[in-house]
Scaffold this motif. Sequence first.
Motif, PDB file in Angstrom:
ATOM      1  N   ASN A  54       0.808  -1.201  -0.012  1.00  0.00           N
ATOM      2  CA  ASN A  54       0.123   0.042  -0.131  1.00  0.00           C
ATOM      3  C   ASN A  54       1.056   1.384   0.144  1.00  0.00           C
ATOM      4  O   ASN A  54       0.684   2.335  -0.612  1.00  0.00           O
ATOM      5  CB  ASN A  54      -1.038  -0.054   1.214  1.00  0.00           C
ATOM      6  CG  ASN A  54      -2.119  -1.099   1.009  1.00  0.00           C
ATOM      7  OD1 ASN A  54      -2.213  -1.466  -0.005  1.00  0.00           O
ATOM      8  ND2 ASN A  54      -2.477  -1.522   2.257  1.00  0.00           N
ATOM      9  N   GLU A  55       2.059   1.336   0.770  1.00  0.00           N
ATOM     10  CA  GLU A  55       3.025   2.423   0.945  1.00  0.00           C
ATOM     11  C   GLU A  55       3.511   2.474  -0.349  1.00  0.00           C
ATOM     12  O   GLU A  55       3.728   3.641  -0.948  1.00  0.00           O
ATOM     13  CB  GLU A  55       3.967   2.075   2.063  1.00  0.00           C
ATOM     14  CG  GLU A  55       4.810   3.104   2.152  1.00  0.00           C
ATOM     15  CD  GLU A  55       5.751   3.058   3.042  1.00  0.00           C
ATOM     16  OE1 GLU A  55       7.045   3.496   3.356  1.00  0.00           O
ATOM     17  OE2 GLU A  55       5.511   2.168   4.321  1.00  0.00           O
ATOM     18  N   GLY A  57       2.448   1.676  -3.506  1.00  0.00           N
ATOM     19  CA  GLY A  57       1.412   2.289  -4.355  1.00  0.00           C
ATOM     20  C   GLY A  57       1.224   3.786  -4.084  1.00  0.00           C
ATOM     21  O   GLY A  57       1.108   4.359  -5.287  1.00  0.00           O
ATOM     22  N   LYS A  58       1.151   3.978  -2.869  1.00  0.00           N
ATOM     23  CA  LYS A  58       1.001   5.625  -2.601  1.00  0.00           C
ATOM     24  C   LYS A  58       2.233   6.487  -2.987  1.00  0.00           C
ATOM     25  O   LYS A  58       1.779   7.412  -3.611  1.00  0.00           O
ATOM     26  CB  LYS A  58       0.814   5.701  -1.093  1.00  0.00           C
ATOM     27  CG  LYS A  58       0.708   7.121  -0.478  1.00  0.00           C
ATOM     28  CD  LYS A  58       0.556   7.494   0.926  1.00  0.00           C
ATOM     29  CE  LYS A  58       0.469   8.541   1.153  1.00  0.00           C
ATOM     30  NZ  LYS A  58       0.782   8.822   2.614  1.00  0.00           N
ATOM     31  N   TYR A  60       4.095   5.696  -5.704  1.00  0.00           N
ATOM     32  CA  TYR A  60       4.160   5.532  -6.996  1.00  0.00           C
ATOM     33  C   TYR A  60       2.992   6.532  -7.552  1.00  0.00           C
ATOM     34  O   TYR A  60       3.300   7.384  -8.221  1.00  0.00           O
ATOM     35  CB  TYR A  60       3.649   4.213  -7.603  1.00  0.00           C
ATOM     36  CG  TYR A  60       4.871   3.241  -7.886  1.00  0.00           C
ATOM     37  CD1 TYR A  60       5.996   3.404  -8.462  1.00  0.00           C
ATOM     38  CD2 TYR A  60       4.792   1.932  -7.178  1.00  0.00           C
ATOM     39  CE1 TYR A  60       7.007   2.715  -8.622  1.00  0.00           C
ATOM     40  CE2 TYR A  60       6.112   1.082  -7.123  1.00  0.00           C
ATOM     41  CZ  TYR A  60       7.008   1.486  -8.006  1.00  0.00           C
ATOM     42  OH  TYR A  60       8.088   0.817  -8.200  1.00  0.00           O
ATOM     43  N   ARG A  61       1.899   6.608  -6.945  1.00  0.00           N
ATOM     44  CA  ARG A  61       0.983   7.749  -7.480  1.00  0.00           C
ATOM     45  C   ARG A  61       1.256   9.089  -7.048  1.00  0.00           C
ATOM     46  O   ARG A  61       1.376  10.083  -7.980  1.00  0.00           O
ATOM     47  CB  ARG A  61      -0.317   7.334  -6.579  1.00  0.00           C
ATOM     48  CG  ARG A  61      -1.187   6.131  -7.025  1.00  0.00           C
ATOM     49  CD  ARG A  61      -2.692   6.310  -6.499  1.00  0.00           C
ATOM     50  NE  ARG A  61      -2.393   6.008  -4.768  1.00  0.00           N
ATOM     51  CZ  ARG A  61      -2.438   4.603  -4.330  1.00  0.00           C
ATOM     52  NH1 ARG A  61      -2.156   3.692  -4.941  1.00  0.00           N
ATOM     53  NH2 ARG A  61      -2.245   4.628  -3.123  1.00  0.00           N
ATOM     54  N   GLU A  62       2.142   9.278  -5.729  1.00  0.00           N
ATOM     55  CA  GLU A  62       2.726  10.758  -5.498  1.00  0.00           C
ATOM     56  C   GLU A  62       3.588  11.039  -6.461  1.00  0.00           C
ATOM     57  O   GLU A  62       3.704  12.274  -7.167  1.00  0.00           O
ATOM     58  CB  GLU A  62       3.039  10.750  -4.131  1.00  0.00           C
ATOM     59  CG  GLU A  62       2.028  10.604  -3.015  1.00  0.00           C
ATOM     60  CD  GLU A  62       2.654  10.773  -1.669  1.00  0.00           C
ATOM     61  OE1 GLU A  62       3.834  10.926  -1.604  1.00  0.00           O
ATOM     62  OE2 GLU A  62       2.015  10.337  -0.819  1.00  0.00           O
ATOM     63  N   TYR A  63       4.565  10.103  -6.653  1.00  0.00           N
ATOM     64  CA  TYR A  63       5.803  10.547  -7.519  1.00  0.00           C
ATOM     65  C   TYR A  63       5.388  10.526  -9.218  1.00  0.00           C
ATOM     66  O   TYR A  63       5.843  11.256  -9.874  1.00  0.00           O
ATOM     67  CB  TYR A  63       6.851   9.672  -7.349  1.00  0.00           C
ATOM     68  CG  TYR A  63       7.323   9.853  -5.707  1.00  0.00           C
ATOM     69  CD1 TYR A  63       7.476  10.862  -5.412  1.00  0.00           C
ATOM     70  CD2 TYR A  63       7.989   8.791  -5.004  1.00  0.00           C
ATOM     71  CE1 TYR A  63       8.012  11.371  -4.137  1.00  0.00           C
ATOM     72  CE2 TYR A  63       8.593   8.929  -3.831  1.00  0.00           C
ATOM     73  CZ  TYR A  63       8.496  10.200  -3.257  1.00  0.00           C
ATOM     74  OH  TYR A  63       8.930  10.592  -2.013  1.00  0.00           O
ATOM     75  N   HIS A  64       4.451   9.876  -9.516  1.00  0.00           N
ATOM     76  CA  HIS A  64       4.096   9.920 -10.753  1.00  0.00           C
ATOM     77  C   HIS A  64       3.685  11.283 -11.349  1.00  0.00           C
ATOM     78  O   HIS A  64       4.063  12.019 -12.345  1.00  0.00           O
ATOM     79  CB  HIS A  64       2.763   8.878 -11.341  1.00  0.00           C
ATOM     80  CG  HIS A  64       2.209   9.016 -12.485  1.00  0.00           C
ATOM     81  ND1 HIS A  64       2.859   8.471 -13.729  1.00  0.00           N
ATOM     82  CD2 HIS A  64       1.210   9.697 -13.028  1.00  0.00           C
ATOM     83  CE1 HIS A  64       2.183   8.930 -14.679  1.00  0.00           C
ATOM     84  NE2 HIS A  64       1.352   9.566 -14.507  1.00  0.00           N
ATOM     85  N   ASN A  65       2.885  12.030 -10.384  1.00  0.00           N
ATOM     86  CA  ASN A  65       2.603  13.522 -10.621  1.00  0.00           C
ATOM     87  C   ASN A  65       3.792  14.258 -10.663  1.00  0.00           C
ATOM     88  O   ASN A  65       3.930  15.278 -11.470  1.00  0.00           O
ATOM     89  CB  ASN A  65       1.589  13.785  -9.525  1.00  0.00           C
ATOM     90  CG  ASN A  65       0.000  13.178  -9.715  1.00  0.00           C
ATOM     91  OD1 ASN A  65      -0.041  12.705 -11.068  1.00  0.00           O
ATOM     92  ND2 ASN A  65      -0.464  12.895  -8.859  1.00  0.00           N
ATOM     93  N   GLU A  66       4.612  14.111  -9.690  1.00  0.00           N
ATOM     94  CA  GLU A  66       5.468  14.971  -9.406  1.00  0.00           C
ATOM     95  C   GLU A  66       6.684  15.013 -10.674  1.00  0.00           C
ATOM     96  O   GLU A  66       7.302  15.596 -11.065  1.00  0.00           O
ATOM     97  CB  GLU A  66       6.302  14.474  -8.349  1.00  0.00           C
ATOM     98  CG  GLU A  66       7.730  15.283  -7.882  1.00  0.00           C
ATOM     99  CD  GLU A  66       7.376  16.832  -7.519  1.00  0.00           C
ATOM    100  OE1 GLU A  66       8.191  17.679  -7.769  1.00  0.00           O
ATOM    101  OE2 GLU A  66       6.331  17.119  -6.949  1.00  0.00           O
TER     102      GLU A  66
END
Length: 131
Positions: A54-55, A57-58, A60-66
Motif C-alpha cells: 500500500n505504501e 502504491g501511494k 508511485y501515485r505521488e511521484y508519478h504526478n511529481e
Amino acid sequence: MNRRIKRIELRLTEAEAQFIREKSKGYRSVSQYIRDAVAEFSDTDAKRRLELINELGKLYREYHNELFHLSANLNQVVKRANELAVAGLLSKSYLEKTVIPAVRGIEGTVSAIRSALLDVTKQATLLHRGK
C-alpha cells in the motif's frame, strides 16, 4: 488426527455469504478458505507486506504526478535554451546559472524518488523472502 468438531456461528448478509462462496471456489471448502484467510491475516509479516504494498502504491501515485511536472519543466527549460542557442542569445553565464542548475535540481529529485521507491521495494522483497 485432530477432527474438526467445533463450530462457530457467523451471521452474514446474503451478499456477504455469496462473496465468501465466490472467493472460496478454489478451496476444498468455505471452512478451509476462512481458516486460511484468518491464518494469513494473523501473520504479522503478511500484514507488513500488505502495508508495504500500500505504501509503495501511494509513493508511485505521488511521484508519478511529481515526475510529470518535472518532465514538463525540464522540457520547457531545454526548449528555451535551444531557442536561445539557435538565435545566438544563449550566453555561457545563462547556461551555467539557469539551465544547468534547473537540470541538476530535477536530476536530484528524480534520484530521491528512485531511492525512496527502491527502499520500499527492498523491504517488501526481504519480507517476501521471509528474512
